[in-house]
Design a protein around this motif. Structure first.
Motif, PDB file in Angstrom:
ATOM      1  N   LEU A 121     141.739  33.265  -3.308  1.00  0.00           N
ATOM      2  CA  LEU A 121     142.736  33.352  -4.374  1.00  0.00           C
ATOM      3  C   LEU A 121     142.716  32.128  -5.281  1.00  0.00           C
ATOM      4  O   LEU A 121     143.136  32.209  -6.439  1.00  0.00           O
ATOM      5  N   GLY A 122     142.272  31.003  -4.729  1.00  0.00           N
ATOM      6  CA  GLY A 122     142.278  29.783  -5.511  1.00  0.00           C
ATOM      7  C   GLY A 122     141.776  28.611  -4.702  1.00  0.00           C
ATOM      8  O   GLY A 122     141.538  28.714  -3.493  1.00  0.00           O
ATOM      9  N   GLU A 123     141.601  27.485  -5.390  1.00  0.00           N
ATOM     10  CA  GLU A 123     141.129  26.268  -4.751  1.00  0.00           C
ATOM     11  C   GLU A 123     141.980  25.088  -5.208  1.00  0.00           C
ATOM     12  O   GLU A 123     142.521  25.103  -6.315  1.00  0.00           O
ATOM     13  N   ALA A 124     142.081  24.090  -4.346  1.00  0.00           N
ATOM     14  CA  ALA A 124     142.868  22.902  -4.670  1.00  0.00           C
ATOM     15  C   ALA A 124     142.170  21.669  -4.111  1.00  0.00           C
ATOM     16  O   ALA A 124     141.444  21.756  -3.115  1.00  0.00           O
ATOM     17  N   ALA A 125     142.411  20.533  -4.779  1.00  0.00           N
ATOM     18  CA  ALA A 125     141.766  19.291  -4.375  1.00  0.00           C
ATOM     19  C   ALA A 125     142.751  18.260  -3.843  1.00  0.00           C
ATOM     20  O   ALA A 125     142.348  17.163  -3.458  1.00  0.00           O
ATOM     21  N   SER A 126     144.030  18.597  -3.825  1.00  0.00           N
ATOM     22  CA  SER A 126     145.043  17.635  -3.382  1.00  0.00           C
ATOM     23  C   SER A 126     146.247  18.372  -2.823  1.00  0.00           C
ATOM     24  O   SER A 126     146.369  19.602  -2.950  1.00  0.00           O
ATOM     25  N   VAL A 127     147.146  17.608  -2.231  1.00  0.00           N
ATOM     26  CA  VAL A 127     148.380  18.179  -1.690  1.00  0.00           C
ATOM     27  C   VAL A 127     149.189  18.833  -2.797  1.00  0.00           C
ATOM     28  O   VAL A 127     149.647  19.973  -2.659  1.00  0.00           O
ATOM     29  N   GLN A 128     149.379  18.141  -3.897  1.00  0.00           N
ATOM     30  CA  GLN A 128     150.210  18.663  -4.969  1.00  0.00           C
ATOM     31  C   GLN A 128     149.618  19.921  -5.585  1.00  0.00           C
ATOM     32  O   GLN A 128     150.336  20.881  -5.884  1.00  0.00           O
ATOM     33  N   GLU A 129     148.305  19.945  -5.782  1.00  0.00           N
ATOM     34  CA  GLU A 129     147.668  21.150  -6.328  1.00  0.00           C
ATOM     35  C   GLU A 129     147.872  22.340  -5.391  1.00  0.00           C
ATOM     36  O   GLU A 129     148.070  23.475  -5.838  1.00  0.00           O
ATOM     37  N   THR A 130     147.811  22.072  -4.102  1.00  0.00           N
ATOM     38  CA  THR A 130     148.005  23.147  -3.119  1.00  0.00           C
ATOM     39  C   THR A 130     149.435  23.677  -3.176  1.00  0.00           C
ATOM     40  O   THR A 130     149.651  24.902  -3.139  1.00  0.00           O
ATOM     41  N   ILE A 131     150.396  22.785  -3.260  1.00  0.00           N
ATOM     42  CA  ILE A 131     151.802  23.193  -3.360  1.00  0.00           C
ATOM     43  C   ILE A 131     152.006  24.086  -4.577  1.00  0.00           C
ATOM     44  O   ILE A 131     152.698  25.115  -4.505  1.00  0.00           O
ATOM     45  N   GLU A 132     151.397  23.720  -5.686  1.00  0.00           N
ATOM     46  CA  GLU A 132     151.533  24.528  -6.907  1.00  0.00           C
ATOM     47  C   GLU A 132     150.891  25.902  -6.729  1.00  0.00           C
ATOM     48  O   GLU A 132     151.446  26.914  -7.174  1.00  0.00           O
ATOM     49  N   LEU A 133     149.726  25.946  -6.072  1.00  0.00           N
ATOM     50  CA  LEU A 133     149.075  27.237  -5.824  1.00  0.00           C
ATOM     51  C   LEU A 133     149.924  28.142  -4.946  1.00  0.00           C
ATOM     52  O   LEU A 133     150.010  29.356  -5.163  1.00  0.00           O
ATOM     53  N   LEU A 134     150.562  27.541  -3.941  1.00  0.00           N
ATOM     54  CA  LEU A 134     151.371  28.330  -3.007  1.00  0.00           C
ATOM     55  C   LEU A 134     152.640  28.875  -3.642  1.00  0.00           C
ATOM     56  O   LEU A 134     153.277  29.775  -3.099  1.00  0.00           O
ATOM     57  N   LYS A 135     153.006  28.351  -4.788  1.00  0.00           N
ATOM     58  CA  LYS A 135     154.168  28.888  -5.504  1.00  0.00           C
ATOM     59  C   LYS A 135     153.862  30.240  -6.138  1.00  0.00           C
ATOM     60  O   LYS A 135     154.770  31.047  -6.359  1.00  0.00           O
ATOM     61  N   SER A 136     152.587  30.479  -6.420  1.00  0.00           N
ATOM     62  CA  SER A 136     152.206  31.727  -7.089  1.00  0.00           C
ATOM     63  C   SER A 136     151.320  32.631  -6.240  1.00  0.00           C
ATOM     64  O   SER A 136     151.011  33.745  -6.633  1.00  0.00           O
ATOM     65  N   HIS A 137     150.879  32.142  -5.079  1.00  0.00           N
ATOM     66  CA  HIS A 137     150.013  32.943  -4.206  1.00  0.00           C
ATOM     67  C   HIS A 137     150.537  32.908  -2.773  1.00  0.00           C
ATOM     68  O   HIS A 137     151.115  31.918  -2.338  1.00  0.00           O
ATOM     69  N   THR A 138     150.302  34.001  -2.065  1.00  0.00           N
ATOM     70  CA  THR A 138     150.680  34.091  -0.657  1.00  0.00           C
ATOM     71  C   THR A 138     149.435  34.440   0.154  1.00  0.00           C
ATOM     72  O   THR A 138     149.161  35.609   0.432  1.00  0.00           O
ATOM     73  N   PRO A 139     148.659  33.433   0.516  1.00  0.00           N
ATOM     74  CA  PRO A 139     147.407  33.703   1.235  1.00  0.00           C
ATOM     75  C   PRO A 139     147.636  34.047   2.701  1.00  0.00           C
ATOM     76  O   PRO A 139     148.684  33.745   3.269  1.00  0.00           O
ATOM     77  N   ASP A 140     146.632  34.679   3.284  1.00  0.00           N
ATOM     78  CA  ASP A 140     146.664  34.923   4.718  1.00  0.00           C
ATOM     79  C   ASP A 140     146.216  33.682   5.485  1.00  0.00           C
ATOM     80  O   ASP A 140     146.633  33.471   6.626  1.00  0.00           O
ATOM     81  N   VAL A 141     145.354  32.882   4.852  1.00  0.00           N
ATOM     82  CA  VAL A 141     144.802  31.712   5.542  1.00  0.00           C
ATOM     83  C   VAL A 141     144.522  30.599   4.554  1.00  0.00           C
ATOM     84  O   VAL A 141     144.162  30.838   3.404  1.00  0.00           O
ATOM     85  N   LEU A 142     144.727  29.382   5.022  1.00  0.00           N
ATOM     86  CA  LEU A 142     144.396  28.180   4.267  1.00  0.00           C
ATOM     87  C   LEU A 142     143.227  27.499   4.972  1.00  0.00           C
ATOM     88  O   LEU A 142     143.327  27.140   6.147  1.00  0.00           O
ATOM     89  N   PHE A 143     142.096  27.361   4.254  1.00  0.00           N
ATOM     90  CA  PHE A 143     140.987  26.552   4.749  1.00  0.00           C
ATOM     91  C   PHE A 143     141.264  25.137   4.279  1.00  0.00           C
ATOM     92  O   PHE A 143     141.171  24.841   3.090  1.00  0.00           O
ATOM     93  N   LEU A 144     141.617  24.262   5.204  1.00  0.00           N
ATOM     94  CA  LEU A 144     142.256  23.010   4.851  1.00  0.00           C
ATOM     95  C   LEU A 144     141.487  21.786   5.356  1.00  0.00           C
ATOM     96  O   LEU A 144     141.320  21.599   6.565  1.00  0.00           O
ATOM     97  N   ASP A 145     141.022  20.965   4.409  1.00  0.00           N
ATOM     98  CA  ASP A 145     140.438  19.680   4.757  1.00  0.00           C
ATOM     99  C   ASP A 145     141.564  18.740   5.175  1.00  0.00           C
ATOM    100  O   ASP A 145     142.700  18.880   4.706  1.00  0.00           O
ATOM    101  N   VAL A 146     141.272  17.796   6.033  1.00  0.00           N
ATOM    102  CA  VAL A 146     142.316  16.900   6.533  1.00  0.00           C
ATOM    103  C   VAL A 146     142.576  15.749   5.576  1.00  0.00           C
ATOM    104  O   VAL A 146     143.708  15.495   5.172  1.00  0.00           O
ATOM    105  N   GLU A 147     141.520  15.045   5.205  1.00  0.00           N
ATOM    106  CA  GLU A 147     141.694  13.845   4.395  1.00  0.00           C
ATOM    107  C   GLU A 147     141.568  14.162   2.905  1.00  0.00           C
ATOM    108  O   GLU A 147     140.556  14.699   2.450  1.00  0.00           O
TER     109      GLU A 147
END
Length: 243
Positions: free
Chosen positions: A32-58
């Motif tokens: 559904l989308g890609e993000a490079a930071s915490v804030q970008e991810t938060i913004e994506l989650l406001k408009s998308h409801t994914p089944d799974v987050l592939f999440l880098d730690v650092e």
């Protein structure tokens, strides 16, 4: 079953590799989308409801665990994708569904997607349905030690058991008991009677479960109205108890 995903990684090349792997080897996954930071991810989650987050730690300006603290009521599964294996315990505590090490092995990626898909299939089947466990009821009796002897309990009266260090609290239809035995002891004693470990702290009588709710690992509601958390590592086994 189709699975929707968001890829979170501060390295563009890592996002491209994962996206291409998913496209080629996991064709049921829609990114559904890609993000490079915490804030970008938060913004994506406001408009998308994914089944799974592939999440880098650092990531810059915060890490994966900072992100998850900002999404306490998440309904998506988490697959950590990282070059560092020392985050495994933290990932477990964050109720991650799977843990992938970079460079990503395609076989492991497929296993992770299959695992998420299985969980989502079971959750979808259970939503808006009456839960009917494979076991109809817990039968038999169990003895619990007392200072002056022992007490006999009807297993069918037990709602759930909760770990309390080296003790276990047994919650009954009426009242509760504190027993000087570990939860592991009761798990071994009651597993053949329709009880299942849903969390490091909880062992439940499956026949008392009336509802399943999606969430971090999900939660179950018992016939008493009590709601208990389900850890991600235990979710699959729990869902398999129901048709």
């Amino acid at each position: 079953m189709n699975v929707t995903a968001i890829i979170v990684d501060d390295e563009a090349n890592s996002r491209i590799i994962l996206r291409n792997y998913l496209s080629k080897y996991c064709k049921t996954v829609t990114v559904l989308g890609e993000a490079a930071s915490v804030q970008e991810t938060i913004e994506l989650l406001k408009s998308h409801t994914p089944d799974v987050l592939f999440l880098d730690v650092e990531m810059p300006y915060g890490n994966a665990f900072d992100l998850l603290e900002q999404v306490p009521d998440r309904t998506f599964e988490i697959v950590f994708v990282t070059a560092y294996d020392h985050y495994a315990v933290d990932a477990l505590n964050a109720q991650a569904t799977y843990y992938l090490l970079k460079p990503i092995a395609i076989d492991n990626l497929i296993k992770a997607v299959d695992h998420v898909t299985h969980i989502k299939q079971r959750e979808t089947a259970l939503l808006d349905t009456v839960l009917v466990p494979k076991v109809t009821s817990a039968e038999g009796k169990i003895t619990i030690p007392q200072q002056d002897g022992f007490e006999v309990l009807q297993i069918s009266d037990i709602l759930y058991c909760e770990a309390d260090d080296n003790y276990t609290k047994i919650y009954l239809e009426k009242g509760n008991k504190l027993v000087s035995k570990t939860l592991k002891y009761f798990e071994e004693s009651l597993s053949s009677h329709g009880f299942i470990r849903i969390h490091k702290s909880y062992l439940v009588n499956v026949s008392k479960v009336t509802r399943y709710k999606k969430g971090k690992g999900g939660s179950v509601v018992l016939s008493s109205g009590k709601e208990l958390s389900v850890s991600s590592s235990k979710k699959g086994a729990l869902l398999d108890y129901f048709k």
